[in-house]
Design an enzyme around this catalytic site. Structure first.
Site, PDB file in Angstrom:
ATOM      1  N   SER A 141       0.878  -1.172   0.000  1.00 37.73           N
ATOM      2  CA  SER A 141       0.000   0.000   0.000  1.00 37.73           C
ATOM      3  C   SER A 141       0.908   1.213   0.000  1.00 37.73           C
ATOM      4  O   SER A 141       2.091   1.094   0.383  1.00 37.73           O
ATOM      5  CB  SER A 141      -0.835  -0.013   1.289  1.00 37.73           C
ATOM      6  OG  SER A 141      -1.396   1.269   1.524  1.00 37.73           O
ATOM      7  N   TYR A 154      -1.709  -1.718  10.360  1.00 32.22           N
ATOM      8  CA  TYR A 154      -1.847  -1.987   8.911  1.00 32.22           C
ATOM      9  C   TYR A 154      -0.609  -1.474   8.177  1.00 32.22           C
ATOM     10  O   TYR A 154       0.017  -2.208   7.399  1.00 32.22           O
ATOM     11  CB  TYR A 154      -3.107  -1.294   8.391  1.00 32.22           C
ATOM     12  CG  TYR A 154      -3.333  -1.423   6.895  1.00 32.22           C
ATOM     13  CD1 TYR A 154      -3.675  -2.637   6.318  1.00 32.22           C
ATOM     14  CD2 TYR A 154      -3.203  -0.314   6.051  1.00 32.22           C
ATOM     15  CE1 TYR A 154      -3.886  -2.749   4.941  1.00 32.22           C
ATOM     16  CE2 TYR A 154      -3.422  -0.418   4.679  1.00 32.22           C
ATOM     17  CZ  TYR A 154      -3.757  -1.639   4.133  1.00 32.22           C
ATOM     18  OH  TYR A 154      -3.965  -1.749   2.776  1.00 32.22           O
ATOM     19  N   LYS A 158       2.371  -3.660   6.245  1.00 28.66           N
ATOM     20  CA  LYS A 158       2.737  -3.449   4.833  1.00 28.66           C
ATOM     21  C   LYS A 158       4.226  -3.084   4.731  1.00 28.66           C
ATOM     22  O   LYS A 158       4.909  -3.536   3.808  1.00 28.66           O
ATOM     23  CB  LYS A 158       1.854  -2.369   4.200  1.00 28.66           C
ATOM     24  CG  LYS A 158       0.363  -2.745   4.132  1.00 28.66           C
ATOM     25  CD  LYS A 158       0.086  -3.965   3.265  1.00 28.66           C
ATOM     26  CE  LYS A 158      -1.396  -4.172   2.993  1.00 28.66           C
ATOM     27  NZ  LYS A 158      -1.689  -5.360   2.197  1.00 28.66           N
TER      28      LYS A 158
END
Ligand SMILES: NC(=O)c1ccc[n+]([C@@H]2O[C@H](COP(=O)([O-])OP(=O)(O)OC[C@H]3O[C@@H](n4cnc5c(N)ncnc54)[C@H](OP(=O)(O)O)[C@@H]3O)[C@@H](O)[C@H]2O)c1
Length: 264
Positions: A141, A154, A158
């Protein structure tokens, strides 16, 4: 990469970007293996891919459960199928402040996004190497490149994927393992709806920013074109991807802007 006749395993194929990429690749006469948890949605993707002329094997699994991932890999390999391409799209996002998020929720995000992804990679890699090599793509991301509010675990999961897969590239390029990191900005999918909140339940809302993102179909077209070229980093999205360059080249501007970023 000529996809015709190749075995391509796509995770996250039941929804969003992974589903759109599966449909795009099904137009290229490939043999697809599709994974996710939701069997009904996987079947919908499979039906659509078969109509486009690709053969499809659906292998449901839960990325949060190592046994589920490893046994899925065994099922595929026991059928004499060695993936030429392993494209990871399965993942879960987050909508919660770091200090309000219990560690078990942080761990859940890592189990799905990081450990599930590397468990499948490790389960397939020896066969891929024995087969003469292969192409692995993993979906990070833009927040795998910089921190972002309400995405602490999150974003960390990533970032971890970049460390793992760049290391894997460095140690296995001599075995013909090629690695691509896909770095989406905002893509119009159910990612915010399915995102995990601080209490472990789903966020359940389509965020405004998400709704204004690039469509999954358009992103899939761009991603497949760049995967075909085995590009090492594939940035895809709208103007939000400029922040990757701001973070890299003008960090002071990123530090100024980051507390003002709209997280929902
Ligand atoms: N959309 C964006 O703006 C955006 C931006 C940056 C990065 N990404 C990344 O892009 C990837 C695809 O996301 P998306 O936007 O397409 O969202 P999505 O529509 O919510 O799709 C997520 C996919 O991951 C699968 N998945 C989630 N948890 C899983 C689990 N425990 N086990 C197995 N599969 C699981 C889901 O399948 P099941 O529910 O069937 O399990 C679904 O197919 C993710 O890695 C995400 O982090 C998306």
């Amino acid at each position: 990469m000529n996809y015709s006749g190749k075995n391509i395993w796509i995770t996250g194929a039941s929804s969003g970007i992974g589903q759109a990429v599966a449909i795009e690749l099904s137009k290229k006469n490939a043999h697809l293996i599709l994974s996710g948890r939701n069997e009904a949605s996987l079947k919908e993707t499979a039906d659509c891919c078969e109509k486009n002329g690709s053969s499809v094997l659906t292998v449901p699994f839960d990325l949060a459960l190592e046994d589920s991932v490893v046994s899925a890999a065994k099922i595929v390999l026991s059928k004499g199928i060695t993936p030429d391409c392993l494209y990871h799209f399965g993942g879960i996002s987050q909508r919660s402040l770091a200090y309000e998020t219990p560690l078990n929720v942080d761990r859940k995000i890592f189990e799905v996004n990081f450990f599930g992804t590397i468990a499948l990679t490790k389960a397939i890699l020896p066969a891929m190497i024995n087969n003469g090599g292969g192409h692995i793509a993993v979906t990070s991301s833009v927040v795998g490149k910089f921190g972002f509010p309400y995405r602490s675990a999150y974003s960390a999961s990533k970032h971890a994927l970049h460390g793992f897969f760049e290391s894997l590239r460095a140690e296995s390029s001599n075995k013909n393992i090629r690695i691509s990191l896909i770095i989406p900005g905002r893509i119009q999918t159910d990612i915010s709806v399915n995102a995990i909140s601080s209490d472990g339940t789903t966020h359940g809302k389509m965020d405004e920013g998400q709704a204004q993102g690039m469509t999954a179909e358009k992103s899939a077209g761009i991603i497949v074109r760049k995967l075909k070229k085995e590009q090492k980093e594939i940035l895809v999205g709208g103007k939000e991807i400029i922040m990757v360059y701001i973070r890299r080249f003008i960090p002071k501007l990123y530090y100024f802007l980051s507390p003002k970023l709209k997280p929902l």
